[in-house]
Design a protein around this motif. Structure first.
Motif, short mmCIF file in Angstrom:
data_model
loop_
_atom_site.label_atom_id
_atom_site.label_comp_id
_atom_site.label_asym_id
_atom_site.label_seq_id
_atom_site.Cartn_x
_atom_site.Cartn_y
_atom_site.Cartn_z
N PRO A 122 70.26 32.67 21.06
CA PRO A 122 71.24 33.62 20.52
C PRO A 122 71.88 34.51 21.58
CG PRO A 122 69.02 34.30 19.96
CD PRO A 122 68.91 32.96 20.61
N TYR A 123 71.25 34.66 22.74
CA TYR A 123 71.78 35.50 23.81
C TYR A 123 71.80 34.72 25.10
CZ TYR A 123 70.17 38.77 20.31
OH TYR A 123 69.95 39.39 19.13
N ARG A 124 72.79 35.03 25.93
CA ARG A 124 72.89 34.39 27.24
C ARG A 124 73.24 35.46 28.25
NH1 ARG A 124 77.29 31.43 29.70
NH2 ARG A 124 78.36 31.62 27.73
N ILE A 164 75.58 38.17 26.36
CA ILE A 164 76.56 37.80 25.35
C ILE A 164 75.89 37.06 24.20
CG2 ILE A 164 78.45 37.69 27.01
CD1 ILE A 164 78.20 34.63 26.91
N ARG A 165 76.52 37.14 23.04
CA ARG A 165 76.03 36.39 21.87
C ARG A 165 76.58 34.97 21.95
NH1 ARG A 165 77.07 39.89 17.77
NH2 ARG A 165 78.40 41.22 18.96
N LEU A 214 60.76 34.88 23.40
CA LEU A 214 61.56 34.36 24.52
C LEU A 214 63.06 34.42 24.26
CD1 LEU A 214 59.41 31.30 25.60
CD2 LEU A 214 59.71 33.44 26.83
N ILE A 215 63.47 34.31 23.01
CA ILE A 215 64.90 34.32 22.70
C ILE A 215 65.38 35.68 22.19
CG2 ILE A 215 64.93 31.83 22.25
CD1 ILE A 215 65.17 32.51 19.25
N ALA A 268 64.16 40.14 25.84
CA ALA A 268 63.91 39.17 26.91
C ALA A 268 65.19 38.94 27.72
CB ALA A 268 63.42 37.85 26.33
N ALA A 269 66.32 38.82 27.05
CA ALA A 269 67.60 38.66 27.75
C ALA A 269 67.90 39.87 28.62
CB ALA A 269 68.73 38.41 26.76
#
Length: 62
Positions: free
Chosen positions: A43-45, A35-36, A11-12, A16-17
């Motif tokens: 860890p990602y958004r 982005i980190r 999921l992270i 997935a992002a």
């Protein structure tokens, strides 16, 4: 920090992002950035706003 479960790890993940960014781009027609964050639990958004620091951008989904 303790070991993440296999589901949490999926999921992270960057993959997935990227999937979220592709779906959001298709739904909104706006560019999205991956982005980190520096946070090991997220860890990602995915965001529509370009970050101030260009080195934080890992991908742009246009």
């Amino acid at each position: 920090m303790t070991q993440l479960s296999p589901l949490r790890a999926r999921l992270i993940s960057f993959d997935a992002a990227y999937s979220v960014a592709l779906a959001a781009r298709a739904a909104s027609s706006a560019d999205h950035f991956i982005i980190r964050t520096g946070n090991p639990l997220q860890p990602y958004r995915v965001t529509t706003e370009r970050p101030r620091d260009p080195s934080d951008v890992l991908a742009r989904v246009a």
